[in-house]
Design a protein around this motif. Structure first.
Motif, PDB file in Angstrom:
ATOM      1  N   PHE A 277       0.840  -1.188   0.000  1.00 38.75           N
ATOM      2  CA  PHE A 277       0.000   0.000   0.000  1.00 38.75           C
ATOM      3  C   PHE A 277       0.880   1.244   0.000  1.00 38.75           C
ATOM      4  O   PHE A 277       1.722   1.418   0.885  1.00 38.75           O
ATOM      5  CB  PHE A 277      -0.894   0.031   1.245  1.00 38.75           C
ATOM      6  N   GLU A 278       0.664   2.111  -0.974  1.00 40.50           N
ATOM      7  CA  GLU A 278       1.386   3.381  -0.985  1.00 40.50           C
ATOM      8  C   GLU A 278       0.728   4.359  -0.010  1.00 40.50           C
ATOM      9  O   GLU A 278      -0.467   4.291   0.253  1.00 40.50           O
ATOM     10  CB  GLU A 278       1.391   3.985  -2.390  1.00 40.50           C
ATOM     11  N   GLU A 279       1.543   5.249   0.531  1.00 40.95           N
ATOM     12  CA  GLU A 279       1.075   6.298   1.442  1.00 40.95           C
ATOM     13  C   GLU A 279       0.275   5.728   2.607  1.00 40.95           C
ATOM     14  O   GLU A 279      -0.780   6.247   3.005  1.00 40.95           O
ATOM     15  CB  GLU A 279       0.243   7.342   0.678  1.00 40.95           C
ATOM     16  N   VAL A 280       0.791   4.656   3.170  1.00 38.36           N
ATOM     17  CA  VAL A 280       0.165   3.979   4.315  1.00 38.36           C
ATOM     18  C   VAL A 280       1.270   3.506   5.245  1.00 38.36           C
ATOM     19  O   VAL A 280       2.342   3.087   4.794  1.00 38.36           O
ATOM     20  CB  VAL A 280      -0.700   2.781   3.837  1.00 38.36           C
ATOM     21  N   GLY A 281       1.003   3.560   6.556  1.00 39.31           N
ATOM     22  CA  GLY A 281       1.964   3.086   7.544  1.00 39.31           C
ATOM     23  C   GLY A 281       1.620   1.692   8.026  1.00 39.31           C
ATOM     24  O   GLY A 281       1.428   0.769   7.238  1.00 39.31           O
ATOM     25  N   ASN A 282       1.500   1.543   9.357  1.00 42.13           N
ATOM     26  CA  ASN A 282       1.229   0.229   9.958  1.00 42.13           C
ATOM     27  C   ASN A 282      -0.185  -0.282   9.724  1.00 42.13           C
ATOM     28  O   ASN A 282      -0.434  -1.478   9.802  1.00 42.13           O
ATOM     29  CB  ASN A 282       1.444   0.285  11.476  1.00 42.13           C
ATOM     30  N   PHE A 283      -1.123   0.640   9.464  1.00 41.17           N
ATOM     31  CA  PHE A 283      -2.534   0.272   9.475  1.00 41.17           C
ATOM     32  C   PHE A 283      -3.237   0.552   8.141  1.00 41.17           C
ATOM     33  O   PHE A 283      -4.027   1.495   8.030  1.00 41.17           O
ATOM     34  CB  PHE A 283      -3.260   1.034  10.584  1.00 41.17           C
ATOM     35  N   PRO A 284      -3.018  -0.249   7.116  1.00 38.86           N
ATOM     36  CA  PRO A 284      -3.732  -0.039   5.847  1.00 38.86           C
ATOM     37  C   PRO A 284      -5.240  -0.161   6.013  1.00 38.86           C
ATOM     38  O   PRO A 284      -6.004   0.466   5.283  1.00 38.86           O
ATOM     39  CB  PRO A 284      -3.171  -1.132   4.932  1.00 38.86           C
ATOM     40  N   HIS A 285      -5.695  -0.962   6.979  1.00 42.41           N
ATOM     41  CA  HIS A 285      -7.124  -1.137   7.205  1.00 42.41           C
ATOM     42  C   HIS A 285      -7.754   0.091   7.861  1.00 42.41           C
ATOM     43  O   HIS A 285      -8.988   0.210   7.878  1.00 42.41           O
ATOM     44  CB  HIS A 285      -7.401  -2.386   8.044  1.00 42.41           C
ATOM     45  N   LEU A 286      -6.941   1.001   8.377  1.00 44.21           N
ATOM     46  CA  LEU A 286      -7.447   2.243   8.940  1.00 44.21           C
ATOM     47  C   LEU A 286      -7.198   3.434   8.012  1.00 44.21           C
ATOM     48  O   LEU A 286      -7.976   4.382   7.990  1.00 44.21           O
ATOM     49  CB  LEU A 286      -6.800   2.521  10.298  1.00 44.21           C
ATOM     50  N   GLU A 287      -6.118   3.387   7.244  1.00 48.71           N
ATOM     51  CA  GLU A 287      -5.770   4.518   6.386  1.00 48.71           C
ATOM     52  C   GLU A 287      -6.331   4.399   4.967  1.00 48.71           C
ATOM     53  O   GLU A 287      -6.439   5.402   4.262  1.00 48.71           O
ATOM     54  CB  GLU A 287      -4.252   4.691   6.334  1.00 48.71           C
ATOM     55  N   ASN A 288      -6.671   3.175   4.545  1.00 43.23           N
ATOM     56  CA  ASN A 288      -7.241   2.978   3.209  1.00 43.23           C
ATOM     57  C   ASN A 288      -8.155   1.758   3.268  1.00 43.23           C
ATOM     58  O   ASN A 288      -7.916   0.742   2.613  1.00 43.23           O
ATOM     59  CB  ASN A 288      -6.127   2.780   2.182  1.00 43.23           C
ATOM     60  N   ASN A 289      -9.213   1.888   4.050  1.00 46.54           N
ATOM     61  CA  ASN A 289     -10.029   0.719   4.382  1.00 46.54           C
ATOM     62  C   ASN A 289     -10.785   0.141   3.183  1.00 46.54           C
ATOM     63  O   ASN A 289     -10.949  -1.079   3.079  1.00 46.54           O
ATOM     64  CB  ASN A 289     -11.014   1.061   5.498  1.00 46.54           C
ATOM     65  N   GLN A 290     -11.227   0.968   2.251  1.00 48.02           N
ATOM     66  CA  GLN A 290     -11.994   0.452   1.111  1.00 48.02           C
ATOM     67  C   GLN A 290     -11.132  -0.423   0.211  1.00 48.02           C
ATOM     68  O   GLN A 290     -11.543  -1.529  -0.183  1.00 48.02           O
ATOM     69  CB  GLN A 290     -12.603   1.609   0.326  1.00 48.02           C
ATOM     70  N   ALA A 291      -9.946   0.056  -0.127  1.00 50.94           N
ATOM     71  CA  ALA A 291      -9.037  -0.757  -0.946  1.00 50.94           C
ATOM     72  C   ALA A 291      -8.620  -2.009  -0.184  1.00 50.94           C
ATOM     73  O   ALA A 291      -8.473  -3.090  -0.781  1.00 50.94           O
ATOM     74  CB  ALA A 291      -7.812   0.068  -1.335  1.00 50.94           C
ATOM     75  N   PHE A 292      -8.447  -1.872   1.121  1.00 49.73           N
ATOM     76  CA  PHE A 292      -8.030  -3.007   1.948  1.00 49.73           C
ATOM     77  C   PHE A 292      -9.066  -4.135   1.901  1.00 49.73           C
ATOM     78  O   PHE A 292      -8.720  -5.299   1.674  1.00 49.73           O
ATOM     79  CB  PHE A 292      -7.825  -2.540   3.392  1.00 49.73           C
ATOM     80  N   THR A 293     -10.343  -3.805   2.121  1.00 47.57           N
ATOM     81  CA  THR A 293     -11.366  -4.850   2.110  1.00 47.57           C
ATOM     82  C   THR A 293     -11.493  -5.488   0.732  1.00 47.57           C
ATOM     83  O   THR A 293     -11.733  -6.688   0.611  1.00 47.57           O
ATOM     84  CB  THR A 293     -12.732  -4.286   2.534  1.00 47.57           C
ATOM     85  N   GLY A 294     -11.291  -4.709  -0.321  1.00 43.87           N
ATOM     86  CA  GLY A 294     -11.324  -5.266  -1.676  1.00 43.87           C
ATOM     87  C   GLY A 294     -10.241  -6.320  -1.866  1.00 43.87           C
ATOM     88  O   GLY A 294     -10.478  -7.377  -2.466  1.00 43.87           O
ATOM     89  N   ILE A 295      -9.046  -6.046  -1.369  1.00 44.24           N
ATOM     90  CA  ILE A 295      -7.932  -6.976  -1.495  1.00 44.24           C
ATOM     91  C   ILE A 295      -8.204  -8.256  -0.687  1.00 44.24           C
ATOM     92  O   ILE A 295      -7.919  -9.368  -1.146  1.00 44.24           O
ATOM     93  CB  ILE A 295      -6.632  -6.296  -1.034  1.00 44.24           C
ATOM     94  N   ILE A 296      -8.762  -8.095   0.502  1.00 43.34           N
ATOM     95  CA  ILE A 296      -9.073  -9.264   1.337  1.00 43.34           C
ATOM     96  C   ILE A 296     -10.109 -10.152   0.631  1.00 43.34           C
ATOM     97  O   ILE A 296      -9.968 -11.377   0.578  1.00 43.34           O
ATOM     98  CB  ILE A 296      -9.614  -8.827   2.715  1.00 43.34           C
ATOM     99  N   LYS A 297     -11.144  -9.547   0.087  1.00 43.91           N
ATOM    100  CA  LYS A 297     -12.183 -10.315  -0.593  1.00 43.91           C
ATOM    101  C   LYS A 297     -11.639 -11.034  -1.823  1.00 43.91           C
ATOM    102  O   LYS A 297     -12.019 -12.187  -2.107  1.00 43.91           O
ATOM    103  CB  LYS A 297     -13.344  -9.400  -0.971  1.00 43.91           C
ATOM    104  N   ASP A 298     -10.763 -10.375  -2.560  1.00 37.67           N
ATOM    105  CA  ASP A 298     -10.157 -11.004  -3.745  1.00 37.67           C
ATOM    106  C   ASP A 298      -9.360 -12.237  -3.340  1.00 37.67           C
ATOM    107  O   ASP A 298      -9.406 -13.272  -4.009  1.00 37.67           O
ATOM    108  CB  ASP A 298      -9.245 -10.008  -4.468  1.00 37.67           C
ATOM    109  N   PHE A 299      -8.627 -12.136  -2.253  1.00 45.19           N
ATOM    110  CA  PHE A 299      -7.818 -13.271  -1.802  1.00 45.19           C
ATOM    111  C   PHE A 299      -8.681 -14.445  -1.357  1.00 45.19           C
ATOM    112  O   PHE A 299      -8.353 -15.603  -1.591  1.00 45.19           O
ATOM    113  CB  PHE A 299      -6.893 -12.831  -0.660  1.00 45.19           C
ATOM    114  N   LEU A 300      -9.793 -14.135  -0.697  1.00 43.05           N
ATOM    115  CA  LEU A 300     -10.627 -15.189  -0.106  1.00 43.05           C
ATOM    116  C   LEU A 300     -11.599 -15.821  -1.100  1.00 43.05           C
ATOM    117  O   LEU A 300     -12.287 -16.787  -0.754  1.00 43.05           O
ATOM    118  CB  LEU A 300     -11.418 -14.613   1.069  1.00 43.05           C
ATOM    119  N   LYS A 301     -11.663 -15.313  -2.312  1.00 43.62           N
ATOM    120  CA  LYS A 301     -12.587 -15.880  -3.304  1.00 43.62           C
ATOM    121  C   LYS A 301     -12.289 -17.356  -3.559  1.00 43.62           C
ATOM    122  O   LYS A 301     -11.141 -17.757  -3.658  1.00 43.62           O
ATOM    123  CB  LYS A 301     -12.483 -15.096  -4.624  1.00 43.62           C
TER     124      LYS A 301
END
Length: 314
Positions: A290-314
């Motif tokens: 994740f660009e422009e993100v520190g320790n917490f991508p799920h807090l700093e870019n939550n929409q993109a984060f959930t998309g990535i999680i869903k893609d992996f779990l398909k």
């Protein structure tokens, strides 16, 4: 002369006792105030063999367990910005690890292996079937240790910047202050000084890339979680001395389940160089930066984060 010295010594002792007594009462007042103002979060309680574990559960489908970071004031609330979206597709559980949030506080600091045993017990008794685990920072190390000890209970791992890739077990020098940090009054004072709202904000500012993403509500949530009870002094000492840390390189190298590693490019506490090590060792996994993100991508870019999680779990 001897009598005057004795009287002076008694006066000093009385003054010291009064000071300590006043400090003790002030410390009690601090905890009372924090508990009074703590946000009420809806959660369930699982009475485990270790103690009460607070957790939330929502959604339907394949089980997904969320494990928060090992940072001061963290709790299952760390996942508030993503859990409802994930629950649209999965049965999502989020637990407070012992010593965090509303779960019980161990009587003494725990190791990563004890946390792993607790995670396995939760998988067995609450979820009751193998699950995917999404874990953040230090919590990712707990998930890796659990995968090494109980490989049949986990279907796959999504790990956000595991800390054990770059740091191993705590050193003797790091653990040395543990006893003094656990002392009543003086150790408690160190704990209170280290869990002010100002200190909490400093920790979050180091963990975030964009400081404007650190809301007042987030600071308050971490503050009240860190001071939920005086027993949380044990958790503070555990974190301060790195007592919980483990070497997780071997566990990662031996993974036999699908996995995805997510890293914030601006992670100052756990540099992206450690992600490069992981990719060299296990090129068969999935890796996301994740660009422009520190320790917490799920807090700093939550929409993109959930998309990535869903893609992996398909």
């Amino acid at each position: 002369m001897h009598k005057k010295v004795k009287e002076a010594a008694l006066s000093l002792s009385a003054a010291a006792a009064g000071l300590l007594g006043g400090l003790f009462l002030w410390q009690k007042a601090c905890f009372w105030q924090a508990q009074k103002k703590a946000a009420i979060t809806n959660f369930e309680i699982y009475t485990s063999p270790f103690g009460d574990i607070a957790y939330t559960s929502m959604g339907h489908g394949r089980p997904l367990l969320l494990i928060h970071s090992m940072m001061l004031g963290t709790s299952l609330q760390e996942w508030d910005m993503v859990i409802r979206d994930l629950a649209k597709s999965y049965h999502v559980y989020a637990m407070d690890l012992p010593g965090f949030g509303a779960s019980f506080v161990p009587g003494k600091p725990w190791t990563a292996y004890q946390y792993a045993h607790c995670i396995d017990d939760f998988l067995q008794k609450v979820i009751r079937r193998p699950a995917f685990i999404l874990a953040s920072n230090g919590g990712a190390d707990m998930a890796l240790v659990a995968s090494m000890l109980y490989p049949t209970k986990i279907n796959g791992l999504i790990l956000v910047s595991p800390e054990g890739f770059g740091r191993g077990f705590a050193t003797n020098a790091e653990v040395k202050p543990l006893h003094s940090l656990l002392l009543p009054i003086l150790g408690t004072q160190h704990y209170l000084s280290g869990t002010t709202k100002g200190k909490i904000k400093e920790i979050l500012e180091e963990a975030f890339f964009a400081k404007e993403n650190i809301s007042k509500d987030l600071v308050n949530a971490c503050y009240y979680s860190a001071r939920r009870s005086q027993k949380a002094q044990v958790s503070f000492a555990t974190l301060k001395t790195s007592f919980w840390r483990a070497e997780t390189k071997a566990a990662f190298s031996a993974l036999n389940v699908p996995f995805e590693i997510i890293w914030g490019e601006e992670n100052k506490l756990n540099p992206i160089l450690n992600l490069e090590w992981a990719k060299d060792v296990r090129p068969d996994g999935e890796y996301v930066i994740f660009e422009e993100v520190g320790n917490f991508p799920h807090l700093e870019n939550n929409q993109a984060f959930t998309g990535i999680i869903k893609d992996f779990l398909k």
